[in-house]
Enzyme design. Sequence first.
Site, PDB file in Angstrom:
ATOM      1  N   CYS A 191      -3.535   8.424  17.856  1.00 27.31           N
ATOM      2  CA  CYS A 191      -4.525   8.188  18.907  1.00 27.31           C
ATOM      3  C   CYS A 191      -4.956   9.537  19.460  1.00 27.31           C
ATOM      4  CB  CYS A 191      -3.956   7.315  20.026  1.00 27.31           C
ATOM      5  SG  CYS A 191      -5.132   7.073  21.385  1.00 27.31           S
ATOM      6  N   ASN A 208       0.285   4.272  13.318  1.00 29.58           N
ATOM      7  CA  ASN A 208       0.668   2.868  13.313  1.00 29.58           C
ATOM      8  C   ASN A 208       1.899   2.699  12.449  1.00 29.58           C
ATOM      9  OD1 ASN A 208      -1.840   1.571  14.578  1.00 29.58           O
ATOM     10  ND2 ASN A 208      -2.726   2.810  12.957  1.00 29.58           N
ATOM     11  N   HIS A 217       0.066  -4.935  17.667  1.00 30.43           N
ATOM     12  CA  HIS A 217      -0.374  -3.674  17.056  1.00 30.43           C
ATOM     13  C   HIS A 217       0.528  -2.581  17.629  1.00 30.43           C
ATOM     14  CE1 HIS A 217      -3.806  -0.915  15.683  1.00 30.43           C
ATOM     15  NE2 HIS A 217      -2.982  -0.106  16.327  1.00 30.43           N
ATOM     16  N   HIS A 268       2.554   1.170  17.446  1.00 34.33           N
ATOM     17  CA  HIS A 268       2.702   2.531  16.915  1.00 34.33           C
ATOM     18  C   HIS A 268       4.188   2.895  16.929  1.00 34.33           C
ATOM     19  CE1 HIS A 268      -1.600   4.262  17.020  1.00 34.33           C
ATOM     20  NE2 HIS A 268      -1.669   2.942  16.994  1.00 34.33           N
ATOM     21  N   ARG A 296      -9.432   2.502   8.520  1.00 32.59           N
ATOM     22  CA  ARG A 296     -10.185   2.837   9.734  1.00 32.59           C
ATOM     23  C   ARG A 296      -9.279   3.505  10.759  1.00 32.59           C
ATOM     24  NH1 ARG A 296     -10.333   2.747  15.213  1.00 32.59           N
ATOM     25  NH2 ARG A 296      -9.430   0.652  15.216  1.00 32.59           N
ATOM     26  N   ASP A 297      -8.385   2.762  11.345  1.00 32.59           N
ATOM     27  CA  ASP A 297      -7.529   3.287  12.401  1.00 32.59           C
ATOM     28  C   ASP A 297      -6.629   4.390  11.873  1.00 32.59           C
ATOM     29  OD1 ASP A 297      -6.594   3.415  14.986  1.00 32.59           O
ATOM     30  OD2 ASP A 297      -5.092   1.858  14.718  1.00 32.59           O
TER      31      ASP A 297
END
Length: 302
Positions: A240, A249, A207, A209, A15-16
Site C-alpha cells: 500500500c 497481500n 482481504h 495483508h 492489479r493490487d
Amino acid sequence: MTLPRNVKIVEVGPRDGLQNEQQIIGAPIKIELVERLAAAGFPNVEAAAFVSPKWVPQMATSSEVMRDIKRRPGVVYSALVPNLKGFEAALEGGVDEVVIFGAASEAFSQKNINCSIAESIERFREVAEAAKRHHKRLRAAVSCAFGCPYQGDVPLSAVADVVRRLRELGCDEIDIADTIGVATPDKVRPVMETAMREFHIEGLSGHFHDTYGQALANIYASLEAGITIFHSSVAGLGGCPYAKGATGNVASEDVLYMMRGLGIETGIDLDAVVDAGQFISAQLGRKSVSRAGNAIAARRAS
C-alpha cells in the site's frame, strides 16, 4: 467450530499486486499473468485499474490488458474504477465487475484521496449507478477496517457506517480489508460480525495483508466466523503506497496450501498457481515471497 466446505478466492495480483511495482511491467506480461491465473481456476481475477497513469503509472496499460486477454467462460474479470471517466474506459474494455473503495478511517481517507469518508462514498455514487445500469457486478473495498497508519485503532462503528453506505450504493460484494496488516485473529471476529450486521455474510470477503505474518491466522479466524470469500495475490505481490512498511497481500499459494490442508474446496490448481508465481517473480527479477510456492518449486527441482 465447523468450517465451510467451499470458499471463493479472488486473485488480486495483476492489479493490487503489481500497481506498486516501480519497474514497469509490459502489457504482454500482465496479459500472460491474468491468463495463467484464470486457467488455474480462479473464478475472479482483478486484472486492471482505470486510474490516472500520473498517479499509478503501472496501470497505464489497463485498456490494452482488458482488450487483449483471452477470456475464459465463467471467470469474472474485475477492474478498479475511481470515477465515471474510468468506468467508461472499463466498460469499453469489457469489464465484468467494477471495484470501488472507501476507508473506515477518516485520516486515511483524507491522506489517500483528499476527502472525507462520506464525500468519497458520494463520489462513487455515479459509478455505482452506471455499473448497475450496464448490468455489471459492483464490488467495494473497506480500507483500514482493522487499523490505520495515521489514526491507529478504527472504531467498529466506523466499519459499520462504511459497510452500510456501500450497501446502499447497491454493492454485490464488500471486502473488509486489513490494508496495513495489523489485525490479529482476536480482532477479526468483532470486525466481521459488525460487517455482518450491515451486509449479508455471503457477500463479505476478507482481504488481509501479511505485514506482521498474521494473514493466514486471520483468514482462519474469518473462516470460523463464516466468511467464505478471500482475496490473495500470487507470489505475495503488492503493498500500500499510503501505508509505510505495509507488505503485500497474503500469497495465493500459501492460502491455497492451507485450504487444501483443511479439506476446503477452492476449485483452483495449486501447482498452476505456483507456476504463475514463479513466472511473475522471474519477470520482476526477484524471488517470490510465497513460502508454499517456493517450497513446492524447490521440491520439483530437486
